[in-house]
Design an enzyme around this catalytic site. Structure first.
Site, PDB file in Angstrom:
ATOM      1  CB  CYS A   1      -1.214  -0.179   1.074  1.00 30.34           C
ATOM      2  SG  CYS A   1      -2.514   1.034   0.818  1.00 30.34           S
TER       3      CYS A   1
ATOM      4  CD  GLU B   1      -0.201  -5.887   5.573  1.00 29.32           C
ATOM      5  OE1 GLU B   1      -0.843  -4.708   5.643  1.00 29.32           O
ATOM      6  OE2 GLU B   1       0.254  -6.339   4.494  1.00 29.32           O
TER       7      GLU B   1
ATOM      8  CG  HIS C   1      -3.150  -3.533   3.556  1.00 28.30           C
ATOM      9  ND1 HIS C   1      -2.383  -3.017   3.999  1.00 28.30           N
ATOM     10  CD2 HIS C   1      -3.899  -2.742   2.796  1.00 28.30           C
ATOM     11  CE1 HIS C   1      -2.604  -1.703   4.068  1.00 28.30           C
ATOM     12  NE2 HIS C   1      -3.253  -1.522   3.233  1.00 28.30           N
TER      13      HIS C   1
END
Length: 192
Positions: free
Chosen positions: A82, A175, A173
């Site tokens: 991002c 993660e 994202h």
């Protein structure tokens, strides 16, 4: 052999990156994941995660902490998500952001519009057998990439994932959500 991963811990979703890389490295004895806030924290790192957050704020904090030159000269791989994707580009549509010029690409910040326009969905990513659930939060996209940049995923708004050498950048994202396939792909690329 152990791997040492740093997570740029100036602003953004730092804890999520630390947790994801720790889980990925759980079966590699001697591996560590550390926070990076100062130049000295970059010592002996094999790779660095640059989390999402607010790119103008992170850019300002990189400058305030004297990290621009050390990050540009960093020899390890960079895993950027991002706002991190914005920062490692060589061109961005906002003059308030000073980029690191690590991947030749033009990135448009907030390509999706306002926070309410954020979304998630399944994305085909080169190198993955099954689609990846991607979470886009006020996401950027690359609108142009250099010839030496491998495009890993596209969406209607533009390029959502790229790789150049040991560096990978994502508009979304990875993660978030517990799917660590992209983290593993990144770690495998460090060994090349």
């Amino acid at each position: 052999m152990g791997v040492k991963i740093g997570v740029l811990a100036l602003q953004g979703d730092v804890a999520e990156h630390i947790a994801a890389f720790r889980e990925c490295l759980a079966d590699r004895p001697g591996s560590t994941v550390v926070q990076v806030r100062r130049v000295a924290d970059l010592a002996d790192l094999d790779a660095l995660a640059m989390p999402g957050g607010e790119s103008t704020t992170i850019s300002r904090l990189i400058g305030k902490n004297g990290l621009y030159e050390p990050l540009i000269e960093f020899a390890g791989g960079v895993f950027a998500t991002c706002a991190g994707m914005v920062l490692i580009a060589d061109r961005v549509d906002d003059p308030r952001v000073r980029t690191l010029n690590l991947i030749p690409m033009h990135v448009a910040r907030n390509a999706f519009g306002r926070q309410v326009d954020s979304r998630e969905g399944y994305l085909d990513v080169a190198g993955l057998a099954e689609p990846f659930r991607a979470v886009f939060i006020r996401a950027p996209v690359a609108t142009d990439v250099g010839p030496q940049v491998q495009v890993l995923a596209r969406i209607p708004e533009g390029v959502a994932a790229v790789r150049r050498g040991r560096h990978m950048a994502f508009a979304f994202h990875p993660e978030l959500g517990g799917d660590l396939r992209l983290h593993r792909m990144f770690l495998e690329g460090l060994e090349v």
